[in-house]
Motif scaffolding. Structure first.
Motif, PDB file in Angstrom:
ATOM      1  N   THR A  44       0.842  -1.193   0.000  1.00  0.00           N
ATOM      2  CA  THR A  44       0.000   0.000   0.000  1.00  0.00           C
ATOM      3  C   THR A  44       0.875   1.239   0.000  1.00  0.00           C
ATOM      4  O   THR A  44       1.747   1.373   0.856  1.00  0.00           O
ATOM      5  CB  THR A  44      -0.912   0.032   1.244  1.00  0.00           C
ATOM      6  N   ASP A  45       0.655   2.151  -0.946  1.00  0.00           N
ATOM      7  CA  ASP A  45       1.385   3.413  -0.892  1.00  0.00           C
ATOM      8  C   ASP A  45       0.599   4.405  -0.045  1.00  0.00           C
ATOM      9  O   ASP A  45      -0.549   4.166   0.344  1.00  0.00           O
ATOM     10  CB  ASP A  45       1.646   3.965  -2.300  1.00  0.00           C
ATOM     11  N   ASP A  46       1.214   5.554   0.247  1.00  0.00           N
ATOM     12  CA  ASP A  46       0.603   6.509   1.169  1.00  0.00           C
ATOM     13  C   ASP A  46      -0.718   7.077   0.639  1.00  0.00           C
ATOM     14  O   ASP A  46      -1.648   7.326   1.413  1.00  0.00           O
ATOM     15  CB  ASP A  46       1.577   7.655   1.461  1.00  0.00           C
ATOM     16  N   THR A  47      -0.808   7.275  -0.654  1.00  0.00           N
ATOM     17  CA  THR A  47      -2.045   7.808  -1.221  1.00  0.00           C
ATOM     18  C   THR A  47      -3.172   6.795  -1.112  1.00  0.00           C
ATOM     19  O   THR A  47      -4.297   7.127  -0.733  1.00  0.00           O
ATOM     20  CB  THR A  47      -1.836   8.219  -2.690  1.00  0.00           C
ATOM     21  N   ALA A  48      -2.886   5.542  -1.438  1.00  0.00           N
ATOM     22  CA  ALA A  48      -3.906   4.496  -1.330  1.00  0.00           C
ATOM     23  C   ALA A  48      -4.363   4.324   0.107  1.00  0.00           C
ATOM     24  O   ALA A  48      -5.558   4.136   0.383  1.00  0.00           O
ATOM     25  CB  ALA A  48      -3.366   3.176  -1.877  1.00  0.00           C
ATOM     26  N   ALA A  49      -3.422   4.401   1.056  1.00  0.00           N
ATOM     27  CA  ALA A  49      -3.778   4.252   2.465  1.00  0.00           C
ATOM     28  C   ALA A  49      -4.707   5.369   2.924  1.00  0.00           C
ATOM     29  O   ALA A  49      -5.584   5.161   3.765  1.00  0.00           O
ATOM     30  CB  ALA A  49      -2.517   4.235   3.321  1.00  0.00           C
ATOM     31  N   ALA A  50      -4.518   6.555   2.348  1.00  0.00           N
ATOM     32  CA  ALA A  50      -5.333   7.704   2.747  1.00  0.00           C
ATOM     33  C   ALA A  50      -6.697   7.716   2.080  1.00  0.00           C
ATOM     34  O   ALA A  50      -7.633   8.349   2.585  1.00  0.00           O
ATOM     35  CB  ALA A  50      -4.597   8.998   2.418  1.00  0.00           C
ATOM     36  N   THR A  51      -6.833   7.034   0.954  1.00  0.00           N
ATOM     37  CA  THR A  51      -8.072   7.130   0.177  1.00  0.00           C
ATOM     38  C   THR A  51      -8.905   5.851   0.180  1.00  0.00           C
ATOM     39  O   THR A  51     -10.130   5.921   0.039  1.00  0.00           O
ATOM     40  CB  THR A  51      -7.766   7.495  -1.288  1.00  0.00           C
ATOM     41  N   ALA A  52      -8.268   4.705   0.292  1.00  0.00           N
ATOM     42  CA  ALA A  52      -9.017   3.446   0.169  1.00  0.00           C
ATOM     43  C   ALA A  52      -9.794   3.146   1.445  1.00  0.00           C
ATOM     44  O   ALA A  52      -9.267   3.270   2.549  1.00  0.00           O
ATOM     45  CB  ALA A  52      -8.064   2.300  -0.147  1.00  0.00           C
ATOM     46  N   ASP A  53     -11.040   2.751   1.280  1.00  0.00           N
ATOM     47  CA  ASP A  53     -11.865   2.305   2.402  1.00  0.00           C
ATOM     48  C   ASP A  53     -12.162   0.820   2.205  1.00  0.00           C
ATOM     49  O   ASP A  53     -12.997   0.438   1.390  1.00  0.00           O
ATOM     50  CB  ASP A  53     -13.168   3.109   2.464  1.00  0.00           C
ATOM     51  N   LEU A  54     -11.451  -0.014   2.952  1.00  0.00           N
ATOM     52  CA  LEU A  54     -11.579  -1.468   2.793  1.00  0.00           C
ATOM     53  C   LEU A  54     -12.434  -2.098   3.895  1.00  0.00           C
ATOM     54  O   LEU A  54     -12.406  -3.308   4.083  1.00  0.00           O
ATOM     55  CB  LEU A  54     -10.188  -2.105   2.796  1.00  0.00           C
ATOM     56  N   THR A  55     -13.204  -1.253   4.594  1.00  0.00           N
ATOM     57  CA  THR A  55     -13.976  -1.750   5.729  1.00  0.00           C
ATOM     58  C   THR A  55     -14.904  -2.887   5.327  1.00  0.00           C
ATOM     59  O   THR A  55     -14.958  -3.940   5.977  1.00  0.00           O
ATOM     60  CB  THR A  55     -14.804  -0.607   6.352  1.00  0.00           C
ATOM     61  N   SER A  56     -15.666  -2.683   4.252  1.00  0.00           N
ATOM     62  CA  SER A  56     -16.629  -3.708   3.846  1.00  0.00           C
ATOM     63  C   SER A  56     -15.922  -4.976   3.376  1.00  0.00           C
ATOM     64  O   SER A  56     -16.369  -6.099   3.658  1.00  0.00           O
ATOM     65  CB  SER A  56     -17.530  -3.172   2.736  1.00  0.00           C
ATOM     66  N   LEU A  57     -14.807  -4.816   2.645  1.00  0.00           N
ATOM     67  CA  LEU A  57     -14.065  -5.988   2.186  1.00  0.00           C
ATOM     68  C   LEU A  57     -13.502  -6.786   3.351  1.00  0.00           C
ATOM     69  O   LEU A  57     -13.494  -8.018   3.330  1.00  0.00           O
ATOM     70  CB  LEU A  57     -12.927  -5.559   1.260  1.00  0.00           C
ATOM     71  N   ARG A  58     -13.032  -6.086   4.378  1.00  0.00           N
ATOM     72  CA  ARG A  58     -12.388  -6.775   5.496  1.00  0.00           C
ATOM     73  C   ARG A  58     -13.376  -7.577   6.319  1.00  0.00           C
ATOM     74  O   ARG A  58     -12.972  -8.462   7.077  1.00  0.00           O
ATOM     75  CB  ARG A  58     -11.638  -5.767   6.362  1.00  0.00           C
ATOM     76  N   ARG A  59     -14.667  -7.269   6.197  1.00  0.00           N
ATOM     77  CA  ARG A  59     -15.662  -8.077   6.903  1.00  0.00           C
ATOM     78  C   ARG A  59     -15.781  -9.467   6.289  1.00  0.00           C
ATOM     79  O   ARG A  59     -16.228 -10.410   6.940  1.00  0.00           O
ATOM     80  CB  ARG A  59     -17.033  -7.391   6.841  1.00  0.00           C
ATOM     81  N   ILE A  60     -15.408  -9.582   5.018  1.00  0.00           N
ATOM     82  CA  ILE A  60     -15.606 -10.839   4.281  1.00  0.00           C
ATOM     83  C   ILE A  60     -14.282 -11.531   3.969  1.00  0.00           C
ATOM     84  O   ILE A  60     -14.170 -12.748   4.080  1.00  0.00           O
ATOM     85  CB  ILE A  60     -16.355 -10.568   2.963  1.00  0.00           C
ATOM     86  N   TYR A  61     -13.267 -10.735   3.600  1.00  0.00           N
ATOM     87  CA  TYR A  61     -12.024 -11.298   3.081  1.00  0.00           C
ATOM     88  C   TYR A  61     -10.869 -11.101   4.054  1.00  0.00           C
ATOM     89  O   TYR A  61     -10.800 -10.108   4.781  1.00  0.00           O
ATOM     90  CB  TYR A  61     -11.665 -10.646   1.739  1.00  0.00           C
ATOM     91  N   SER A  62      -9.951 -12.042   4.029  1.00  0.00           N
ATOM     92  CA  SER A  62      -8.728 -11.931   4.817  1.00  0.00           C
ATOM     93  C   SER A  62      -7.768 -10.973   4.118  1.00  0.00           C
ATOM     94  O   SER A  62      -7.947 -10.669   2.924  1.00  0.00           O
ATOM     95  CB  SER A  62      -8.070 -13.309   4.947  1.00  0.00           C
ATOM     96  N   PRO A  63      -6.738 -10.478   4.816  1.00  0.00           N
ATOM     97  CA  PRO A  63      -5.744  -9.627   4.150  1.00  0.00           C
ATOM     98  C   PRO A  63      -5.128 -10.289   2.920  1.00  0.00           C
ATOM     99  O   PRO A  63      -4.903  -9.639   1.907  1.00  0.00           O
ATOM    100  CB  PRO A  63      -4.695  -9.390   5.241  1.00  0.00           C
ATOM    101  N   ARG A  64      -4.872 -11.586   3.003  1.00  0.00           N
ATOM    102  CA  ARG A  64      -4.302 -12.300   1.848  1.00  0.00           C
ATOM    103  C   ARG A  64      -5.288 -12.307   0.676  1.00  0.00           C
ATOM    104  O   ARG A  64      -4.907 -12.126  -0.478  1.00  0.00           O
ATOM    105  CB  ARG A  64      -3.931 -13.726   2.245  1.00  0.00           C
ATOM    106  N   ASP A  65      -6.584 -12.496   0.990  1.00  0.00           N
ATOM    107  CA  ASP A  65      -7.605 -12.471  -0.062  1.00  0.00           C
ATOM    108  C   ASP A  65      -7.680 -11.091  -0.713  1.00  0.00           C
ATOM    109  O   ASP A  65      -7.803 -10.971  -1.935  1.00  0.00           O
ATOM    110  CB  ASP A  65      -8.981 -12.826   0.509  1.00  0.00           C
ATOM    111  N   ILE A  66      -7.628 -10.040   0.100  1.00  0.00           N
ATOM    112  CA  ILE A  66      -7.714  -8.675  -0.419  1.00  0.00           C
ATOM    113  C   ILE A  66      -6.536  -8.386  -1.343  1.00  0.00           C
ATOM    114  O   ILE A  66      -6.694  -7.767  -2.404  1.00  0.00           O
ATOM    115  CB  ILE A  66      -7.779  -7.657   0.737  1.00  0.00           C
TER     116      ILE A  66
END
Length: 370
Positions: A44-66
């Protein structure tokens, strides 16, 4: 606090993929080292970390899946969605199979067409449902939006936006402003984008970096560079911003190799996510080309294309890839490889035309004529 996705080897030698909270990519890598992890790869770069909202994905998928989803091709993406969906209802599917197929077999009935149809329906209907969610859902429509942005089809972007529900306000306003700018309505685009700061809190460095991209859509390179310079000042130590400015200084008419080289050196002093490596190699290649060393340029530019393999389903990467082919055309032509240079130009030309990159187009044509 922003979250960063990274892979590493823990003290027991086990390979893992985790999210870590940190104020920057440098901080995420430092935190991983404090835990005793090694062979760290930042995803993850700094821009992606500041803009991406992975909340919904993390409810379903593991970090490896994401991580796999972010790098998947369309076919792989559909497979992963279907597999995860089926795994959630596996016990229900198994119960149906036992009820409609297993019980008659237990009673001694032979296999027949009805059994095969039952198995196909029980397994196939959920699979087709999950596949359709992607193929005809908002994720697919969003990819079409990004493809239009990559190809500067600005007249299509507002129509795409109207079909997307639940798009974050920041993304909606940014893409709408890009489209307005690309259609020659820069003042209207900038006014639209300025309202973003009134609607939601946006980090100053991110605001000016996005503003720079709006100006790029209008081909107002001076304003784009000015905005990106503000972003770099407001977000010190952010390698994404540093590489973005370096690229603008080289690809636009300024061709400021001295400043671009300094920015590249500064960026390489920070933790670089694997999504930024292609940008480093690309800038190295363009700098070598400007310095009159096409052999070195070719190696860096070809490496950049290899490093774009992380992109998977990202429609925007097509733009970077094809522009890189334009510089490879220049490098190969300078090395006397006319046929290969022509092939690179064939890959680059449609994108250069779409973005009206007339200077680079003419440079490629001149190189092929000489």
């Amino acid at each position: 606090m922003p979250e960063y996705l990274l892979s590493a080897t823990d003290e027991s030698g086990r390979r893992l993929t985790k999210f870590l909270q940190a104020d920057s990519g440098d901080g995420a890598v430092a935190a991983a080292r404090e835990r005793g992890w090694a062979e760290i790869v930042l995803h993850t770069d700094d821009t992606a970390a500041a803009t991406a909202d992975l909340t919904s994905l993390r409810r379903i998928y593991s970090p490896r899946d994401i991580l796999r989803l972010q790098r998947a091709t369309t076919a792989e993406f559909v497979f992963l969605i279907v597999r995860k969906g089926l795994s959630k209802i596996w016990w229900a599917l198994l119960a149906l199979l036992l009820l409609f197929v297993g019980w008659p077999k237990w009673a001694g009935e032979p296999w027949g067409i009805r059994d095969l149809v039952s198995v196909a329906a029980i397994l196939g209907i959920p699979s087709l449902t999950y596949a359709a969610i992607f193929l005809f859902g908002s994720a697919r429509r969003y990819q079409r939006l990004l493809r239009d942005v990559a190809w500067a089809r600005w007249e299509s972007v507002p129509r795409r936006l109207r079909t997307l529900k639940g798009l974050p306000p920041r993304e909606f306003v940014f893409r709408k402003a890009q489209a307005l700018a690309g259609l020659g309505k820069l003042d209207e685009a900038l006014d639209e984008f300025r309202r973003l700061a009134e609607r939601e809190e946006v980090p100053d460095w991110l605001y000016w970096s996005l503003m720079s991209n709006v100006s790029l859509a209008a081909r107002d390179y001076d304003k784009a560079i000015e905005s990106q310079e503000k972003a770099v000042r407001l977000g010190p130590g952010n390698p994404t911003l540093l590489l973005g400015l370096a690229g603008q200084l080289l690809v636009t008419s300024r061709r400021d190799t001295v400043k671009a080289s300094a920015l590249l050196t500064e960026a390489k002093g920070h933790a670089l996510g694997d999504t930024l490596r292609f940008g480093v190699s690309r800038i190295e290649g363009i700098l070598a080309l400007e310095a009159g060393d096409p052999g070195v340029a070719r190696k860096f530019l070809e490496r950049s294309l290899e490093e774009l393999g992380f992109a998977g389903n990202n429609a925007l990467i097509d733009q970077f890839e094809r522009v890189t082919h334009a510089y490879l055309c220049l490098a190969r032509a300078a090395l006397g490889d006319a046929a290969v240079a022509e092939e690179h130009f064939r890959r680059a030309e449609p994108m250069l035309r779409a973005h009206r990159a007339d200077d680079l187009l003419e440079c490629c044509r001149a190189a092929l004529r000489s």
